[in-house]
Scaffold this active site. Structure first.
Site, mmCIF file in Angstrom:
data_model
loop_
_atom_site.group_PDB
_atom_site.id
_atom_site.type_symbol
_atom_site.label_atom_id
_atom_site.label_comp_id
_atom_site.label_asym_id
_atom_site.label_seq_id
_atom_site.Cartn_x
_atom_site.Cartn_y
_atom_site.Cartn_z
ATOM 1 N N GLU A 101 -11.971 6.505 -9.067
ATOM 2 C CA GLU A 101 -13.325 6.911 -9.480
ATOM 3 C C GLU A 101 -13.308 8.132 -10.415
ATOM 4 O O GLU A 101 -14.181 8.162 -11.298
ATOM 5 C CB GLU A 101 -14.199 7.193 -8.241
ATOM 6 C CG GLU A 101 -14.424 5.999 -7.346
ATOM 7 C CD GLU A 101 -13.203 5.717 -6.478
ATOM 8 O OE1 GLU A 101 -12.990 4.544 -6.146
ATOM 9 O OE2 GLU A 101 -12.447 6.657 -6.157
ATOM 10 N N HIS A 153 -7.408 -8.067 3.352
ATOM 11 C CA HIS A 153 -6.830 -6.719 3.331
ATOM 12 C C HIS A 153 -7.613 -5.854 4.300
ATOM 13 O O HIS A 153 -8.846 -5.883 4.306
ATOM 14 C CB HIS A 153 -6.913 -6.125 1.918
ATOM 15 C CG HIS A 153 -6.341 -4.752 1.808
ATOM 16 N ND1 HIS A 153 -4.978 -4.503 1.839
ATOM 17 C CD2 HIS A 153 -6.926 -3.530 1.684
ATOM 18 C CE1 HIS A 153 -4.757 -3.204 1.713
ATOM 19 N NE2 HIS A 153 -5.940 -2.580 1.634
ATOM 20 N N GLU A 190 -11.599 9.693 -6.799
ATOM 21 C CA GLU A 190 -12.259 9.976 -5.531
ATOM 22 C C GLU A 190 -12.698 11.437 -5.430
ATOM 23 O O GLU A 190 -13.751 11.743 -4.877
ATOM 24 C CB GLU A 190 -11.337 9.613 -4.371
ATOM 25 C CG GLU A 190 -12.037 9.727 -3.032
ATOM 26 C CD GLU A 190 -11.346 8.946 -1.941
ATOM 27 O OE1 GLU A 190 -10.805 9.589 -1.043
ATOM 28 O OE2 GLU A 190 -11.367 7.701 -1.982
ATOM 29 N N ASP A 207 0.846 -1.186 0.000
ATOM 30 C CA ASP A 207 0.000 0.000 0.000
ATOM 31 C C ASP A 207 0.890 1.247 0.000
ATOM 32 O O ASP A 207 2.101 1.176 -0.210
ATOM 33 C CB ASP A 207 -0.947 -0.045 1.197
ATOM 34 C CG ASP A 207 -2.283 0.624 0.932
ATOM 35 O OD1 ASP A 207 -2.267 1.722 0.351
ATOM 36 O OD2 ASP A 207 -3.328 0.076 1.330
ATOM 37 N N ASP A 212 -5.633 2.706 -7.257
ATOM 38 C CA ASP A 212 -6.582 3.069 -6.209
ATOM 39 C C ASP A 212 -7.125 4.479 -6.450
ATOM 40 O O ASP A 212 -6.507 5.285 -7.146
ATOM 41 C CB ASP A 212 -5.891 2.995 -4.845
ATOM 42 C CG ASP A 212 -6.877 2.877 -3.697
ATOM 43 O OD1 ASP A 212 -8.063 2.588 -3.952
ATOM 44 O OD2 ASP A 212 -6.462 3.064 -2.545
ATOM 45 N N ASP A 238 -13.842 -0.093 0.332
ATOM 46 C CA ASP A 238 -13.528 -0.048 1.766
ATOM 47 C C ASP A 238 -14.730 -0.484 2.599
ATOM 48 O O ASP A 238 -15.391 0.313 3.275
ATOM 49 C CB ASP A 238 -13.098 1.363 2.151
ATOM 50 C CG ASP A 238 -11.804 1.781 1.469
ATOM 51 O OD1 ASP A 238 -11.052 0.889 1.041
ATOM 52 O OD2 ASP A 238 -11.563 2.992 1.347
ATOM 53 N N ARG A 260 -10.388 -0.313 -8.570
ATOM 54 C CA ARG A 260 -11.689 -0.315 -7.899
ATOM 55 C C ARG A 260 -12.750 0.470 -8.660
ATOM 56 O O ARG A 260 -13.878 0.612 -8.169
ATOM 57 C CB ARG A 260 -11.554 0.191 -6.472
ATOM 58 C CG ARG A 260 -11.426 1.686 -6.275
ATOM 59 C CD ARG A 260 -11.326 2.043 -4.798
ATOM 60 N NE ARG A 260 -11.459 3.467 -4.573
ATOM 61 C CZ ARG A 260 -11.341 4.050 -3.374
ATOM 62 N NH1 ARG A 260 -11.059 3.300 -2.309
ATOM 63 N NH2 ARG A 260 -11.503 5.343 -3.224
#
Length: 807
Positions: free
Chosen positions: A415, A544, A417, A299, A412, A484, A467
């Protein structure tokens, strides 16, 4: 639109076209290859045949007749329309009546009403779907309206927690993080602008803009898509049944490439490993405790010691990771792959900010300067993954990391985010807003990584964990997860629904952070155990979580650790079966996790999210409540065996499965085969020369068959070039109590063994059979009186046909 002079020119050139119409709304209509061009007094549009499975409708003018500039299709493979029209043009037929234009191919058809230009769709002459308001373009809004039948049920919208039948719900078409979700969510990380109906069709709204989908909530008889601009196009896919509709939809949007075999292993992953030494220590723990592992996931601490302030560095924190290449090489020697997280946000405090600005790699303001904004991790810009400059700059860092030995890529926050509506991207030399392409960002990012990897590493299958994406993202090897999720029973509960809703539209490797990610102040041993048991029968096994509670089983005491070891080992034992599921997906688009309605068409199964099929052979019903001693499960008709005890159950009823810590509700359908490979600790250890083939027999099953697929586990061209072998297994049961098992094979690949050692294990007998023969010769067998299983071993050439008769 082709005018009269152009049609005459085409006719002179010998190209196909049909008569001109001047009836009511339809002014002209011409057919070129497999595309019907229609001009009305309000809209011009095209209808194109896609394979023999459906149609694409695209508007060329808005509701005022003004030319409309469409963004490129994201849902369809880039050469799809050209390839399809060339292949199917000779079989496409246009039929005219006084009121209707009908575009036909084989048993499917699109019917255009001349007066209203509304389109309806039929299979074998029966109308199954019809526009209600159809496509519309007005005031910078694109909408699509379809009629819904009275008893129609629909999957759709992608990741949401609403129940399997999404009818009666309205939801945003805007990919957005939902941290710590549990049993309800109408907006999540990976939405899909599509529905799939119990009437065996799917509608894909090929529009990446921010919008909304209303599945009969506002008007109970209407399906309505709306978007803030973007592409004015949709795709209609038709099927004979639900399974056919699923595979046809995936065939149209593009099949997932066959993944590397190590994707099916166990991943060591957490938020997050803070040093090189910690990474090596955790792999040592797996080795010492005899728990298989194939990859370790790093990560965000690989590029910074703190959560905030470092995103965008895109290079190792050399204090915590002083010799990353040495670490990666050491892991590789142990057959453990290294996977790194990356994000598309480049903080103004990061090491690469000035480089990104100089390269013109960032999404911009209207004046062309970098668009910056604040979000959780700091003040930032956003990589423009749509522009060539942004792609080239971003890729340069992946290329360096790949040279260091990184084997897998985790994207990650894609989107994205945070994604301002007015931020500007450059897409094929056209300036587009964040609102217009928001839902395509993760898709385009995955495409960039995947396509560049295939050039850089042409002999390697990319691993791309992301994701967020769009319809068709599976074409770029995307492996989505469900974000998440809360580390709670409420978080575990919706995971079947989430995976199935994605899988039927092609995202077949959708999975969850096993054990849950967010929150959880104390360790819930039962929750963790049940989640990992569920993960054994999921596309990806990747515990995870936030590291206040260790997500890796090696850091927990018995019995949790011993149970986890047993189920992880079972997953490795099942590698041949699971890899065959991956092959089926790559060949046919069939999901790994399948809704029961795909095999049992009764509408009662359409809404079932309590259980699912893992391939065709296994029915899995995850335990999603604490402190249960039995687990009620509705079984379809037929005979089913408890996977762990071989206890036989009659289907067509709800049964109460007796629970213990060590078992899990998994049933095997009578007549099923399962290839296994016992004792692996790495997927690299798989030896095709040694296969254990299990078969579950019941007298009620007269015949059954199964295909086992095998290749070298690495070659990216295995499917494309046919570099694989199939073992064709069948079983038949005669009235004279003779069970006949046959094995045949075809195909080959480089490195395939010339000879195999096969052990058949037959379940379901109540007593030891009288005799067993192979190709007419009696052979010795092993009978387990306690487990009631018969085992027999033999060697055969890979091209040899084998017949086993058990009396």
């Amino acid at each position: 639109m082709i005018d009269r002079k152009q049609r005459i020119a085409l006719a002179c050139a010998g190209l196909a076209f049909f008569s001109v119409y001047s009836v009511a709304e339809v002014q002209t209509a011409t057919l070129e290859k497999a595309t019907l061009n229609i001009d009305t007094d309000t809209n011009d549009f095209t209808i194109s045949v896609l394979h023999d499975r459906g149609f694409q409708v695209t508007y060329l003018t808005d509701d005022n007749g003004t030319p409309y500039v469409n963004l490129p299709s994201m849902a369809l493979p880039e050469p799809a329309l050209t390839d399809v029209t060339n292949k199917t043009a000779n079989d496409v037929e246009l039929v005219e009546t006084a009121t209707t234009l009908t575009l036909k191919l084989n048993n499917i058809a699109a019917h255009v009403d001349k007066a209203t230009h509304a389109i309806s769709y039929s299979v074998d002459g029966k109308i199954v779907a019809k526009e209600q308001g159809g496509l519309s373009i007005s005031s910078k809004e694109v909408s699509l309206s379809f009629a819904l039948g009275e008893n129609e049920k629909l999957y759709g919208g992608g990741q949401r927690v609403l129940g399997m039948d999404r009818r009666g719900h309205s939801m945003p078409l805007y990919n957005k993080a939902h941290y710590g979700y549990t049993t309800s969510s109408h907006q999540m990380y990976f939405g899909l602008s599509a529905v799939m109906s119990s009437k065996n069709y799917s509608v894909l709204f090929d529009n990446t803009a921010s919008g909304e989908i209303d599945i009969g909530k506002t008007n109970s008889d209407e399906l309505l898509f709306k978007a803030q601009g973007g592409r004015a196009s949709y795709i209609m896919v038709l099927g004979e049944n639900l399974e056919d509709t699923v595979t046809n939809t995936v065939a149209v949007t593009g099949k997932q490439p066959l993944p590397p075999r190590w994707l099916l292993g166990n991943f060591a992953s957490r938020f997050g490993y803070k040093s090189q030494q910690q990474v090596m220590d955790v792999v040592d723990q797996f080795n010492q405790q005899d728990i298989p592992v194939d990859a370790v996931v790093l990560d965000l601490y690989w590029f910074g010691k703190d959560v905030k302030g470092h995103m965008g560095n895109l290079s190792w924190d050399t204090e915590a990771f002083p010799a990353p290449e040495t670490m990666i090489a050491s892991l590789r020697e142990q057959d453990v792959k290294t996977v790194l997280i990356t994000e598309p946000f480049i903080l103004t405090t990061s090491k690469q900010w000035e480089s990104a600005v100089a390269a013109d790699a960032l999404a911009a303001k209207e004046d062309g300067s970098p668009y910056t904004f604040d979000f959780y991790f700091g003040n930032t810009g956003l990589v423009d993954v749509f522009s060539e400059k942004g792609q080239d700059w971003f890729w340069s860092f992946y290329e360096k990391l790949a040279a260091q030995g990184v084997a897998g890529w985790w994207g990650d926050l894609g989107e994205p985010e945070v994604h301002p509506d007015d931020i500007q991207h450059m897409w094929q030399s056209t300036k587009v807003s964040g609102a217009e392409v928001h839902n395509a960002y993760g898709h385009q990012w995955a495409k960039t990584v995947y396509n560049n990897l295939t050039v850089l590493q042409p002999n390697t299958r990319p691993f791309v964990l992301m994701r967020s994406g769009f319809l068709g993202s599976q074409r770029f090897g995307m492996v989505p997860w469900t974000g998440d999720v809360s580390r709670s029973w409420g978080g575990l509960k919706p995971q079947v629904e989430l995976a199935l809703q994605m899988s039927v539209f092609g995202m077949a490797y959708t999975h969850s952070d096993l054990g849950g990610f967010a929150g959880g102040e104390t360790f819930d041993a039962e929750l963790y155990t049940r989640w990992l048991q569920f993960g054994t029968f999921s596309p990806v096994f990747r515990p995870h979580a936030q590291d206040n509670i260790a997500p890796e089983p090696v850091f927990h005491a018995d019995p949790v650790k011993s149970i986890a070891r047993k189920f992880i080992q079972l997953r490795y034992d099942m590698l041949p079966y699971n890899y065959s599921l991956a092959f089926e997906n790559a060949l046919y688009g069939t999901p790994l996790m399948r809704p029961l309605a795909m095999a049992y068409g009764d509408s009662d199964w359409f809404e079932n999210a309590d259980s699912y099929l893992w391939g065709n052979g296994l029915l899995v019903s995850p335990v999603t409540r604490a402190n249960q001693t039995v687990w009620p499960t509705k079984l379809p008709e037929g005979v089913w065996f408890d996977f762990f005890s071989d206890t036989k159950y009659e289907g067509g009823q709800t049964v109460n499965y007796p629970l213990s810590q060590n078992n899990f509700p998994v049933w095997v359908r009578a007549g099923s085969f399962m290839p296994m490979a016992k004792g692996l600790s790495r997927t690299e250890q798989f030896d095709a020369r040694k296969i254990e083939m299990h078969y579950w027999h019941d007298n009620s099953v007269n015949s059954s068959s199964y295909t086992y697929y095998e290749d070298d586990g690495k070659n990216p061209a295995s499917v494309e070039k046919g570099l694989y072998t199939r073992l064709l297994l069948s079983a038949s049961f005669e009235d004279d109590n003779a069970l006949t098992l046959t094995l045949e094979s075809d195909g080959s690949y480089v490195g395939m063994p010339k000879q195999r050692n096969i052990t058949y294990v037959v379940h379901g007998f109540s007593e030891k059979p009288q005799s067993v023969s192979i190709d007419g010769n009696s052979i010795p067998v092993t009978w387990d009186d306690k487990g009631k299983t018969l085992s027999l071993a033999f060697s055969c050439d890979y091209q040899q046909s084998v017949e086993i008769v058990i009396m």
